[in-house]
Design an enzyme around this catalytic site. Structure first.
Site, short mmCIF file in Angstrom:
data_model
loop_
_atom_site.label_atom_id
_atom_site.label_comp_id
_atom_site.label_asym_id
_atom_site.label_seq_id
_atom_site.Cartn_x
_atom_site.Cartn_y
_atom_site.Cartn_z
N GLY A 277 17.53 -35.02 49.11
CA GLY A 277 17.13 -34.42 47.80
C GLY A 277 15.93 -34.56 47.43
N LYS B 111 30.38 -28.81 30.26
CA LYS B 111 29.72 -28.31 31.23
C LYS B 111 29.80 -26.73 31.33
CE LYS B 111 26.46 -30.27 34.36
NZ LYS B 111 25.70 -31.20 34.31
N GLY C 212 13.95 -33.17 45.02
CA GLY C 212 13.67 -32.12 43.77
C GLY C 212 13.14 -33.00 42.68
N ASN C 213 13.53 -32.46 41.50
CA ASN C 213 12.85 -33.21 40.43
C ASN C 213 13.36 -34.53 39.92
OD1 ASN C 213 12.11 -30.71 39.16
ND2 ASN C 213 13.83 -30.28 38.71
N VAL C 214 14.47 -35.18 40.48
CA VAL C 214 14.88 -36.40 40.17
C VAL C 214 14.36 -37.15 41.64
CG1 VAL C 214 16.77 -38.37 40.22
CG2 VAL C 214 17.02 -35.93 39.13
P1 NAD Z 1 16.72 -30.12 42.05
O1 NAD Z 1 17.12 -28.97 42.27
O2 NAD Z 1 15.26 -30.22 41.42
O3 NAD Z 1 16.76 -30.71 43.51
C1 NAD Z 1 17.83 -30.88 44.34
C2 NAD Z 1 16.98 -31.02 45.69
O4 NAD Z 1 18.25 -30.98 46.64
C3 NAD Z 1 16.19 -29.76 46.29
O5 NAD Z 1 14.97 -30.13 46.51
C4 NAD Z 1 16.83 -29.18 47.37
O6 NAD Z 1 16.27 -28.51 48.42
C5 NAD Z 1 17.73 -30.31 47.92
N1 NAD Z 1 18.90 -29.98 48.57
C6 NAD Z 1 20.07 -28.91 48.30
N2 NAD Z 1 20.74 -29.20 49.31
C7 NAD Z 1 20.62 -29.83 49.94
C8 NAD Z 1 21.32 -30.27 51.23
N3 NAD Z 1 22.35 -29.84 51.44
N4 NAD Z 1 20.58 -31.43 51.99
C9 NAD Z 1 19.43 -31.87 51.59
N5 NAD Z 1 18.68 -31.32 50.47
C10 NAD Z 1 19.30 -30.52 49.79
O7 NAD Z 1 17.66 -30.98 41.29
P2 NAD Z 1 17.43 -32.16 40.38
O8 NAD Z 1 17.25 -31.91 38.84
O9 NAD Z 1 16.71 -33.06 40.91
O10 NAD Z 1 18.91 -32.97 40.44
C11 NAD Z 1 19.25 -33.45 41.59
C12 NAD Z 1 21.01 -33.74 41.50
O11 NAD Z 1 21.16 -34.77 40.23
C13 NAD Z 1 21.92 -32.78 41.23
O12 NAD Z 1 23.02 -32.95 41.31
C14 NAD Z 1 21.86 -32.90 39.63
O13 NAD Z 1 23.34 -32.40 38.98
C15 NAD Z 1 21.86 -34.29 39.21
N6 NAD Z 1 21.63 -34.84 38.04
C16 NAD Z 1 20.34 -34.40 37.55
C17 NAD Z 1 19.88 -34.80 36.33
C18 NAD Z 1 18.54 -34.41 35.90
O14 NAD Z 1 18.00 -34.96 35.01
N7 NAD Z 1 17.85 -33.48 36.69
C19 NAD Z 1 20.73 -35.62 35.52
C20 NAD Z 1 22.03 -35.81 36.13
C21 NAD Z 1 22.22 -35.65 37.18
#
Ligand code: NAD
Length: 333
Positions: A195, A95, A197-199
């Site tokens: 959260g 990472k 976001g994307n996921v």
């Molecule tokens: P992202 O940045 O698109 O979304 C994260 C969301 O969480 C945002 O909307 C942000 O405003 C919100 N957030 C941040 N801190 C917060 C808090 N304290 N309380 C409430 N909301 C909060 O990220 P993502 O790509 O959706 O990934 C989310 C998580 O999943 C991350 O931890 C990432 O490491 C993990 N992950 C993602 C993937 C992927 O394919 N994108 C794969 C494996 C793991």
């Protein structure tokens, strides 16, 4: 000027010793990378290459200290070893973190400079996107190294992995429900996604199709309003999310949300979410959950959809195989 440093050069040994686990985690390589011309400050951690090259995303985050960044990259890279292994992929764990605010500090030159560092590891570490990074950043990194996946579909890459990640989390959630309730149907179950976001927002789509009752929590109010317009969801603020009785809590923001403060207040029966490193401390907070009879689906297992998706770029398998491998998360859970 590009410079590799020993971690002790940027973080005093006295502080490093605070990270009690640093020596027991068994990392193969920890590299601090700086480039004064592009202001790049990054740490690459290769945890294990026993099963293959250490693949894992690069996170850009405004860490409060170098020590916090180091702690994050050490735990995240080790999680990648577990993730690849339990998913049955021929990959190790690695990472990277870039220290900075992705909305202000990121530049094209900085991405290229990071690519040069990745290239110098000769394939021991393969990078991809993570929080604060996008597929177009991967495109810039690719100008300097081929050891990158998650590039845009237009470049022959696998594109944004978060749709597949969300599908895997959904499978893990159903697997957990099946284990606990002998039924994987989520209809009428109250599910909190922290959260969106994307996921998180992709997860909403799968859960909505199954008629789950969806609650959302996010620090970004604009996102909350946008999602409320699109889907039938209710918002729970930071206080109400511990008052409302829910069935499943899905942490999809950042890590360490399962800790001494939150676990005693949880009202759910299952924790199943995408965020990496949900347990603030392994061996402590997993036990606390167990003692409260809360079923915890390990993050590194159920969020593996993303790595399955990018691994297709290396192995050349197709969408059908991506879905098959991701659906298998149900069985593994
Ligand atoms: P992202 O940045 O698109 O979304 C994260 C969301 O969480 C945002 O909307 C942000 O405003 C919100 N957030 C941040 N801190 C917060 C808090 N304290 N309380 C409430 N909301 C909060 O990220 P993502 O790509 O959706 O990934 C989310 C998580 O999943 C991350 O931890 C990432 O490491 C993990 N992950 C993602 C993937 C992927 O394919 N994108 C794969 C494996 C793991």
């Amino acid at each position: 000027m590009l410079k590799f440093s020993k971690i002790q050069e940027i973080i005093p040994e006295k502080e490093i010793s605070l990270l009690k686990n640093i020596s027991n985690m068994g990392h193969e390589d920890i590299i601090y990378c700086t480039d004064t011309e592009t202001n790049l400050k990054a740490i690459i951690a290769v945890h294990s290459t026993k099963l293959g090259p250490g693949l894992g995303g690069c996170r850009m985050w405004n860490y409060e200290s170098n020590l916090a960044a180091l702690n994050d990259v050490l735990r995240l890279s080790r999680g990648m070893t577990f993730k690849a292994s339990i998913t049955g992929l021929n990959l190790g764990g690695g990472k990277a973190v870039i220290i900075g605010d992705s909305s202000k500090d990121k530049t094209e030159k900085m991405m290229e400079s990071f690519g040069e560092f990745v290239e110098s590891l000769k394939g021991k570490y393969i990078t991809a996107e993570d929080v604060g990074m996008t597929t177009s950043d991967m495109e810039m990194i690719k100008r300097k190294t081929n050891h990158v996946v998650g590039t845009p579909k237009s470049m022959g890459g696998s594109g944004d992995p978060s749709v597949v990640t969300a599908y895997g989390v959904y499978m893990g959630m159903k697997g957990s429900a099946n284990f606990l309730w002998n039924n994987d149907n989520l209809k009428g179950k109250k599910i909190l996604i922290q959260g969106i976001g994307n996921v998180g927002k992709n997860l909403i789509q799968y859960l909505q199709k199954e008629d789950a009752i969806i609650y959302i929590n996010d620090i970004n109010n604009e996102k909350i309003e946008e999602i409320k317009k699109q889907y039938n969801v209710s918002e729970l603020n930071d206080i109400d999310m511990f008052k409302e009785k829910i069935d499943i809590y899905s942490p999809c923001a950042l890590g360490a949300t399962l800790n001494n403060n939150t676990i005693p207040k949880l009202t759910c029966s299952i924790v199943a979410g995408a965020a990496n490193n949900q347990l603030e401390q392994e061996g402590v907070h997993d036990i606390m959950l167990k003692n409260r009879n809360i079923l915890y689906a390990p993050d590194f297992l159920i969020n593996a959809g993303g790595i399955i998706n990018v691994y297709a770029e290396l192995e050349g398998y197709d969408k059908k195989e991506i879905i098959r491998k991701t659906e298998n998360i149900f069985n593994t859970t």
